[in-house]
Write an enzyme that holds these catalytic residues in place. Structure first.
Site, PDB file in Angstrom:
ATOM      1  N   GLU A  54       0.884  -1.168   0.000  1.00  0.00           N
ATOM      2  CA  GLU A  54       0.000   0.000   0.000  1.00  0.00           C
ATOM      3  C   GLU A  54       0.919   1.215   0.000  1.00  0.00           C
ATOM      4  O   GLU A  54       1.588   1.493   0.991  1.00  0.00           O
ATOM      5  CB  GLU A  54      -0.899  -0.001   1.240  1.00  0.00           C
ATOM      6  CG  GLU A  54      -1.761   1.255   1.332  1.00  0.00           C
ATOM      7  CD  GLU A  54      -2.447   1.393   2.694  1.00  0.00           C
ATOM      8  OE1 GLU A  54      -2.798   0.364   3.311  1.00  0.00           O
ATOM      9  OE2 GLU A  54      -2.611   2.542   3.137  1.00  0.00           O
TER      10      GLU A  54
ATOM     11  N   LYS B 293     -10.864  -0.771   6.408  1.00  0.00           N
ATOM     12  CA  LYS B 293      -9.664  -0.591   7.227  1.00  0.00           C
ATOM     13  C   LYS B 293     -10.143  -0.116   8.597  1.00  0.00           C
ATOM     14  O   LYS B 293     -11.111   0.643   8.683  1.00  0.00           O
ATOM     15  CB  LYS B 293      -8.789   0.465   6.562  1.00  0.00           C
ATOM     16  CG  LYS B 293      -7.758   1.126   7.457  1.00  0.00           C
ATOM     17  CD  LYS B 293      -6.821   1.992   6.611  1.00  0.00           C
ATOM     18  CE  LYS B 293      -5.991   2.903   7.490  1.00  0.00           C
ATOM     19  NZ  LYS B 293      -4.786   3.396   6.812  1.00  0.00           N
TER      20      LYS B 293
ATOM     21  N   ARG C 188       1.376  10.328   0.361  1.00  0.00           N
ATOM     22  CA  ARG C 188       1.793  11.326   1.349  1.00  0.00           C
ATOM     23  C   ARG C 188       3.079  12.020   0.975  1.00  0.00           C
ATOM     24  O   ARG C 188       3.558  12.857   1.722  1.00  0.00           O
ATOM     25  CB  ARG C 188       2.020  10.650   2.707  1.00  0.00           C
ATOM     26  CG  ARG C 188       0.769  10.182   3.369  1.00  0.00           C
ATOM     27  CD  ARG C 188       1.084   9.731   4.781  1.00  0.00           C
ATOM     28  NE  ARG C 188       0.317   8.563   5.083  1.00  0.00           N
ATOM     29  CZ  ARG C 188       0.569   7.719   6.077  1.00  0.00           C
ATOM     30  NH1 ARG C 188       1.593   7.932   6.863  1.00  0.00           N
ATOM     31  NH2 ARG C 188      -0.208   6.688   6.280  1.00  0.00           N
TER      32      ARG C 188
HETATM   33  C1  3PG Z   1      -1.672   4.018   7.695  1.00  0.00           C
HETATM   34  O1  3PG Z   1      -1.639   4.890   6.851  1.00  0.00           O
HETATM   35  O2  3PG Z   1      -2.391   3.037   7.598  1.00  0.00           O
HETATM   36  C2  3PG Z   1      -0.849   4.155   8.906  1.00  0.00           C
HETATM   37  O3  3PG Z   1      -0.100   5.313   8.928  1.00  0.00           O
HETATM   38  C3  3PG Z   1       0.034   3.006   9.101  1.00  0.00           C
HETATM   39  O4  3PG Z   1       0.170   2.943  10.425  1.00  0.00           O
HETATM   40  P1  3PG Z   1       1.591   2.696  11.089  1.00  0.00           P
HETATM   41  O5  3PG Z   1       2.535   3.668  10.413  1.00  0.00           O
HETATM   42  O6  3PG Z   1       1.385   3.042  12.537  1.00  0.00           O
HETATM   43  O7  3PG Z   1       1.939   1.275  10.865  1.00  0.00           O
END
Ligand code: 3PG
Length: 222
Positions: free
Chosen positions: A48, A135, A52
């Protein structure tokens, strides 16, 4: 079953078989393919890629060309980003929070989407919108596996992709929840490993995660 529904069902099967979705924030697009290969060597074939960073669109394009890799776009928050991610070759979309417009646009494209939900109210809304997998974000702060089990007992037809604050050590507990389709997280591709091109570390983390996911007993999975 419509072609879109068929595509979604197939994707759901793939994500469940994989069990783990590396969530990637990529600052340097030139390493996208090396990163994909590092994850694949460890036994993970899904990414994924979050929208960003400035070159995220190009990163998705590069990843979409990697054989045997399933690439989705994450952190999709606007309809324009839906269009952009689809054009770049993403095969699924993930959002941090619920947006009717974003869900609708992805449907117009026939593109599977896993919107982020945090509450039972949003879960209900997702169900009424015809979704069967979401999600759950930020999973850790929301209470982790215990919260997922509580949601699962009231919404047995819904499947979850918990993401947010999940560590390698917790993976096994999340995967033990039968309603969990797959677990997403950035622990597999930490910023320092990406910056130093430490592909061996990423392959090792992927291979440990793949082993945990591979040992999951899917007989109770929904
Ligand atoms: C996301 O976009 O799903 C989260 O930022 C991922 O979460 P994590 O960086 O805490 O694993």
């Amino acid at each position: 079953m419509s072609a879109a529904a068929q595509m979604e069902a197939e994707l759901t099967r793939t994500l469940q078989a994989c069990g783990v979705i590396p969530v990637v924030v990529l600052e340097d697009v030139s390493v996208a393919v090396d990163l994909a290969h590092a994850l694949q060597r460890g036994g993970l074939a899904t990414i994924e890629l979050t929208l960003r960073t400035p070159d995220a669109e190009q990163a998705i394009r590069n990843l979409a060309a990697v054989p045997d890799l399933l690439v989705g776009a994450g952190t999709v928050t606007t309809v324009d980003q839906v269009d952009l991610a689809v054009a770049a070759g993403a095969r699924f979309l993930v959002t941090p929070g619920w947006s009717d417009q974003v869900v609708e646009r992805s449907r117009q494209h026939g593109m599977p989407i896993y919107p982020g939900i945090a509450t039972a109210t949003e879960l209900q809304h997702a169900l009424e919108s015809g979704l069967r997998a979401v999600k759950v974000f930020p999973a850790s702060a929301l209470g982790g596996p215990a919260t997922l089990r509580a949601y699962a007992s009231t919404y047995p037809d819904m499947r979850f992709i918990p993401t947010g604050g999940i560590s390698e050590a917790e993976l096994v507990d999340y995967l033990a929840v039968p309603s969990v389709l797959a677990v997403g997280g950035s622990w597999l591709t930490p910023a320092d490993a990406l910056a130093s091109h430490d592909w061996a570390a990423i392959t090792a983390a992927a291979s440990r995660a793949a082993a945990v996911a591979g040992a999951r007993d899917l007989k109770d999975a929904r």
